[in-house]
Scaffold this motif. Structure first.
Motif, PDB file in Angstrom:
ATOM      1  N   GLN A 145      39.242 -25.591 104.588  1.00 50.70           N
ATOM      2  CA  GLN A 145      39.068 -25.548 103.136  1.00 50.70           C
ATOM      3  C   GLN A 145      37.879 -26.411 102.742  1.00 50.70           C
ATOM      4  O   GLN A 145      37.645 -27.471 103.326  1.00 50.70           O
ATOM      5  CB  GLN A 145      40.332 -25.979 102.413  1.00 50.70           C
ATOM      6  CG  GLN A 145      40.973 -27.226 102.888  1.00 50.70           C
ATOM      7  CD  GLN A 145      42.314 -27.482 102.221  1.00 50.70           C
ATOM      8  OE1 GLN A 145      42.763 -26.741 101.362  1.00 50.70           O
ATOM      9  NE2 GLN A 145      42.946 -28.554 102.609  1.00 50.70           N
TER      10      GLN A 145
ATOM     11  N   GLN B 140      38.546 -21.209 101.131  1.00 50.10           N
ATOM     12  CA  GLN B 140      39.444 -21.500 102.241  1.00 50.10           C
ATOM     13  C   GLN B 140      39.488 -20.316 103.187  1.00 50.10           C
ATOM     14  O   GLN B 140      39.276 -19.181 102.782  1.00 50.10           O
ATOM     15  CB  GLN B 140      40.839 -21.879 101.744  1.00 50.10           C
ATOM     16  CG  GLN B 140      41.501 -20.864 100.852  1.00 50.10           C
ATOM     17  CD  GLN B 140      42.802 -21.388 100.260  1.00 50.10           C
ATOM     18  OE1 GLN B 140      43.316 -22.413 100.658  1.00 50.10           O
ATOM     19  NE2 GLN B 140      43.344 -20.672  99.301  1.00 50.10           N
TER      20      GLN B 140
ATOM     21  N   LEU C 123      39.197 -27.211  95.096  1.00 51.14           N
ATOM     22  CA  LEU C 123      39.040 -26.228  96.157  1.00 51.14           C
ATOM     23  C   LEU C 123      38.057 -25.141  95.727  1.00 51.14           C
ATOM     24  O   LEU C 123      38.198 -24.550  94.664  1.00 51.14           O
ATOM     25  CB  LEU C 123      40.398 -25.605  96.502  1.00 51.14           C
ATOM     26  CG  LEU C 123      40.400 -24.586  97.635  1.00 51.14           C
ATOM     27  CD1 LEU C 123      40.062 -25.259  98.964  1.00 51.14           C
ATOM     28  CD2 LEU C 123      41.765 -23.910  97.727  1.00 51.14           C
TER      29      LEU C 123
END
Length: 137
Positions: free
Chosen positions: A122, A12, A9
């Motif tokens: 995300q 987001q 990630l």
């Protein structure tokens, strides 16, 4: 297209609103919203295993394209859903009250989840897989 790989990630949007809409308790949201998250996808033809590791927690779902399955949400609820492939690079899952579109573009994975009137986005980047073939999810 083979979607297999590990994706970390990078950014987001609307994570708190999304988690609240799912019914995740506020104290849990505070604990997990800033934790490192890695998604590992293993694809074998039309069969997929998706493992999302957030901190020490791992959420694993498996499915076959076009077949109804039960997916576990981050709040722990099981929902019926069907995952489909659109074009060559989009995985779309539609369940009772949410739609998720995972779009793969080079080494980037963009996942947009619509739950009610909340849109959670995300963006993850593919990372080198340090696991060996003997490692399991």
């Amino acid at each position: 297209m083979d979607f297999s790989g590990q994706y970390e990630l990078q950014s987001q949007e609307n994570v708190e609103l999304f988690m609240e809409a799912l019914g995740v308790p506020d104290d849990m949201i505070e604990k997990i919203k800033d934790l490192k998250r890695v998604t590992k996808i293993v694809q074998n033809g039309e069969d997929f295993i998706v493992a999302i590791q957030t901190g020490d927690q791992v959420l694993v779902n498996s499915f076959t394209l076009g077949q109804e399955t039960h997916l576990q949400t981050p709040a722990g609820e099981k929902v019926k859903a069907v995952m489909n492939l659109e074009g060559e690079n989009k995985l779309i899952v539609k369940a009772r009250d949410f739609t998720s579109i995972a779009e793969f573009n080079g080494d980037q994975l963009t996942n947009t989840i619509t739950f009610g009137n909340v849109i959670y986005k995300q963006v993850s980047k593919k990372i080198e897989d340090s696991d060996t073939e003997e490692d399991h999810l």
